[in-house]
Scaffold this motif. Structure first.
Motif, PDB file in Angstrom:
ATOM      1  N   PRO A 122       0.840  -1.206   0.000  1.00  0.00           N
ATOM      2  CA  PRO A 122       0.000   0.000   0.000  1.00  0.00           C
ATOM      3  C   PRO A 122       0.871   1.250   0.000  1.00  0.00           C
ATOM      4  N   ILE A 123       0.253   2.393  -0.303  1.00  0.00           N
ATOM      5  CA  ILE A 123       0.953   3.671  -0.238  1.00  0.00           C
ATOM      6  C   ILE A 123       0.507   4.373   1.041  1.00  0.00           C
ATOM      7  N   PRO A 124       1.378   4.533   2.019  1.00  0.00           N
ATOM      8  CA  PRO A 124       0.982   5.116   3.300  1.00  0.00           C
ATOM      9  C   PRO A 124       0.401   6.509   3.158  1.00  0.00           C
ATOM     10  N   GLY A 125      -0.682   6.765   3.883  1.00  0.00           N
ATOM     11  CA  GLY A 125      -1.255   8.107   3.944  1.00  0.00           C
ATOM     12  C   GLY A 125      -2.072   8.507   2.739  1.00  0.00           C
ATOM     13  N   GLN A 126      -2.322   7.599   1.818  1.00  0.00           N
ATOM     14  CA  GLN A 126      -3.084   7.922   0.612  1.00  0.00           C
ATOM     15  C   GLN A 126      -4.399   7.144   0.600  1.00  0.00           C
ATOM     16  N   GLU A 127      -5.504   7.858   0.759  1.00  0.00           N
ATOM     17  CA  GLU A 127      -6.807   7.203   0.786  1.00  0.00           C
ATOM     18  C   GLU A 127      -7.117   6.468  -0.512  1.00  0.00           C
ATOM     19  N   LYS A 128      -6.593   6.966  -1.617  1.00  0.00           N
ATOM     20  CA  LYS A 128      -6.874   6.358  -2.911  1.00  0.00           C
ATOM     21  C   LYS A 128      -5.779   5.403  -3.354  1.00  0.00           C
ATOM     22  N   SER A 129      -4.991   4.907  -2.397  1.00  0.00           N
ATOM     23  CA  SER A 129      -4.013   3.871  -2.702  1.00  0.00           C
ATOM     24  C   SER A 129      -4.743   2.610  -3.158  1.00  0.00           C
ATOM     25  N   CYS A 130      -4.266   2.021  -4.238  1.00  0.00           N
ATOM     26  CA  CYS A 130      -4.880   0.788  -4.736  1.00  0.00           C
ATOM     27  C   CYS A 130      -4.618  -0.337  -3.735  1.00  0.00           C
ATOM     28  N   PRO A 131      -5.643  -1.110  -3.340  1.00  0.00           N
ATOM     29  CA  PRO A 131      -5.431  -2.203  -2.386  1.00  0.00           C
ATOM     30  C   PRO A 131      -4.360  -3.163  -2.895  1.00  0.00           C
ATOM     31  N   PRO A 132      -3.406  -3.574  -2.046  1.00  0.00           N
ATOM     32  CA  PRO A 132      -2.359  -4.498  -2.491  1.00  0.00           C
ATOM     33  C   PRO A 132      -2.910  -5.771  -3.111  1.00  0.00           C
ATOM     34  N   GLY A 133      -4.080  -6.222  -2.637  1.00  0.00           N
ATOM     35  CA  GLY A 133      -4.676  -7.412  -3.229  1.00  0.00           C
ATOM     36  C   GLY A 133      -4.993  -7.223  -4.699  1.00  0.00           C
ATOM     37  N   ASP A 134      -5.465  -6.029  -5.060  1.00  0.00           N
ATOM     38  CA  ASP A 134      -5.766  -5.752  -6.459  1.00  0.00           C
ATOM     39  C   ASP A 134      -4.485  -5.690  -7.295  1.00  0.00           C
ATOM     40  N   VAL A 135      -3.438  -5.090  -6.722  1.00  0.00           N
ATOM     41  CA  VAL A 135      -2.163  -5.023  -7.430  1.00  0.00           C
ATOM     42  C   VAL A 135      -1.581  -6.422  -7.594  1.00  0.00           C
ATOM     43  N   ALA A 136      -1.642  -7.225  -6.524  1.00  0.00           N
ATOM     44  CA  ALA A 136      -1.119  -8.593  -6.608  1.00  0.00           C
ATOM     45  C   ALA A 136      -1.878  -9.413  -7.642  1.00  0.00           C
ATOM     46  N   ALA A 137      -3.193  -9.218  -7.723  1.00  0.00           N
ATOM     47  CA  ALA A 137      -3.990  -9.929  -8.729  1.00  0.00           C
ATOM     48  C   ALA A 137      -3.576  -9.517 -10.138  1.00  0.00           C
ATOM     49  N   ALA A 138      -3.307  -8.222 -10.339  1.00  0.00           N
ATOM     50  CA  ALA A 138      -2.865  -7.746 -11.650  1.00  0.00           C
ATOM     51  C   ALA A 138      -1.486  -8.308 -12.001  1.00  0.00           C
ATOM     52  N   ILE A 139      -0.628  -8.443 -10.991  1.00  0.00           N
ATOM     53  CA  ILE A 139       0.691  -9.056 -11.212  1.00  0.00           C
ATOM     54  C   ILE A 139       0.521 -10.497 -11.688  1.00  0.00           C
ATOM     55  N   SER A 140      -0.363 -11.223 -11.022  1.00  0.00           N
ATOM     56  CA  SER A 140      -0.615 -12.609 -11.405  1.00  0.00           C
ATOM     57  C   SER A 140      -1.207 -12.689 -12.806  1.00  0.00           C
TER      58      SER A 140
END
Length: 441
Positions: A371-389
């Protein structure tokens, strides 16, 4: 010892964030009204170089400044966003604005605005214009914040030159969903009689920008037609334009794409006539360029202690498909067996995850989403990990960058030299620089 990072934004800056209900609201009317009340400081600036585009703006601005300062000129610079602290956005005659001066200017502008509707970026642009008008300089460099036509920096009626770096997809919600529409917004900075230096472009963007230049009467200086730059054997590049050719050293910032960025800066300075710039200054400036979070090596910092001793750590704030393409070229220089690449990825919502990750994943041995600390609109790591997969590499997650570095250290093989690249967002890059104790100067 790395420099101590100062406290986060001052109270006046926090006030400004509540001025307007929308984060982005492209218009020039509010700012023009405010500048009128401030006696139009934008009309009293040192000659202006105006830089728009999608990728390479910041590096081009940094190169322009380095060369102009090498020529002995005093240079004001306005850029966005900042990485660690807001002061990075306003450079007064070579020095970042200090907190006391910044706060005084914010108070003055707020008082003059008298509660009228205004955005954060519009107020801070007015602050920069007021600061620049009051401090002597020889040159002013303005980086467009978003788009161009309706960007707050586009209140300068007649710059000394305009430059448009490569245009690609980004901020489609505001600029349009086609390259032609986005390019038309960028080309909105062009002015009658003002040299228009155009960097490498997709054909659709080049045609749109050229049509706008002809419509407004801006003399064109187009990459591949009026000027050229290319690497040469060894460590350098050749630059050619209507006035001849130069054999130049490679810029100090990393990546083959930086030669094109350096070329845009050289072409812009050779197209304008407001300040003299010699070949010697160009050569010296290319050796001085510094631009944080663009393939920046992170060395001898607290973060490096969380990696194996032989590992190398890099940082880049790129976050769109065009940026991924140039980062891929950098990663292709590492041996996948002896120098396995791990990506640590944090991105903001609304970005093209698939388009960004697609060029990078084939160059990586693993990728960890954070996640990106302090950013409400940070993309959830789960979504990023799914895109990586989805891109072809098993994605994993960590709670923060340090945890990701610890995972890499615990699983590193002793006969390898791991390469770690933190990517995906300038917001993430800023926090990494803060944690590393690397304060942009």
């Amino acid at each position: 010892m790395p420099p101590t990072v100062p406290p986060r934004p001052t109270a006046p800056l926090e006030r400004l964030k509540r001025l307007h209900p929308r984060v982005i609201d492209l218009s020039l009317d509010r700012l023009r009204r405010l500048l009128d009340r401030l006696d139009n400081p934008e009309r009293r600036l040192a000659p202006v170089l105006h830089v728009a585009g999608t990728n390479g703006k910041g590096s081009t601005v940094a190169t322009l400044r380095a060369i102009a300062e090498a020529a002995g000129h005093r240079v004001h610079v306005y850029t966005s966003p900042h990485l660690v602290r807001f002061n990075e956005r306003i450079r007064l005659s070579g020095t970042l604005i200090d907190d006391a001066h910044l706060n005084d200017l914010i108070d003055e502008v707020e008082t003059v605005n008298n509660g009228a509707e205004i955005t954060f970026f519009e107020v801070t642009t007015a602050v920069a214009m007021l600061a620049f008008a009051r401090v002597p300089a020889d040159l002013t460099i303005l980086e467009v914040g978003l788009g161009g036509r309706l960007d707050a920096t586009n209140v300068v009626d007649r710059p000394a030159a305009c430059c448009i770096t490569p245009v690609s997809f980004d901020h489609q919600d505001y600029l349009g969903t086609t390259i032609e529409a986005i390019a038309a917004e960028k080309a909105g900075i062009l002015k009658k009689g003002v040299p228009a230096v155009i960097g490498p472009q997709l054909e659709a963007a080049r045609a749109t920008i050229a049509a706008t230049a002809r419509e407004v009467g801006a003399p064109l200086h187009v990459y591949g037609e009026d000027w050229h730059c290319a690497p040469v054997e060894g460590d350098g590049f050749r630059f050619d334009d209507r006035d001849g050719h130069l054999s130049l050293p490679a810029p100090t910032v990393q990546g083959l794409h930086q030669i094109a960025n350096a070329g845009m800066a050289v072409a812009t300075l050779r197209a304008q006539s407001a300040v003299p710039v010699s070949e010697a200054a160009i050569r010296a400036g290319l050796g001085w360029v510094r631009w944080p979070a663009r393939l920046q090596p992170i060395e001898n910092t607290p973060l490096n202690r969380h990696l194996p001793e032989q590992a190398r750590l890099w940082l880049d704030g790129g976050h769109n498909p065009a940026a991924a393409t140039v980062i891929r070229a950098f990663l292709q220089g590492f041996d996948p067996v002896e120098e396995p690449v791990t990506l640590i990825v944090g991105m903001m919502q609304g970005k093209d995850l698939a388009g960004f990750l697609g060029p990078l994943i084939p160059q990586a041995a693993r990728a960890i989403a954070v996640p990106i600390p302090g950013q409400e609109k940070s993309c959830p790591p789960g979504d990023v990990a799914a895109a990586i997969s989805d891109a072809g590499l098993q994605g994993s997650m960590a709670r923060d960058v340090i945890s990701a570095l610890e995972i890499i250290r615990s699983e590193a093989k002793p006969d390898t030299r791991p390469v770690v690249l933190i990517i995906g967002s300038l917001y993430l890059a800023g926090r990494v620089l803060e944690d590393a104790g690397l304060l942009p100067e």
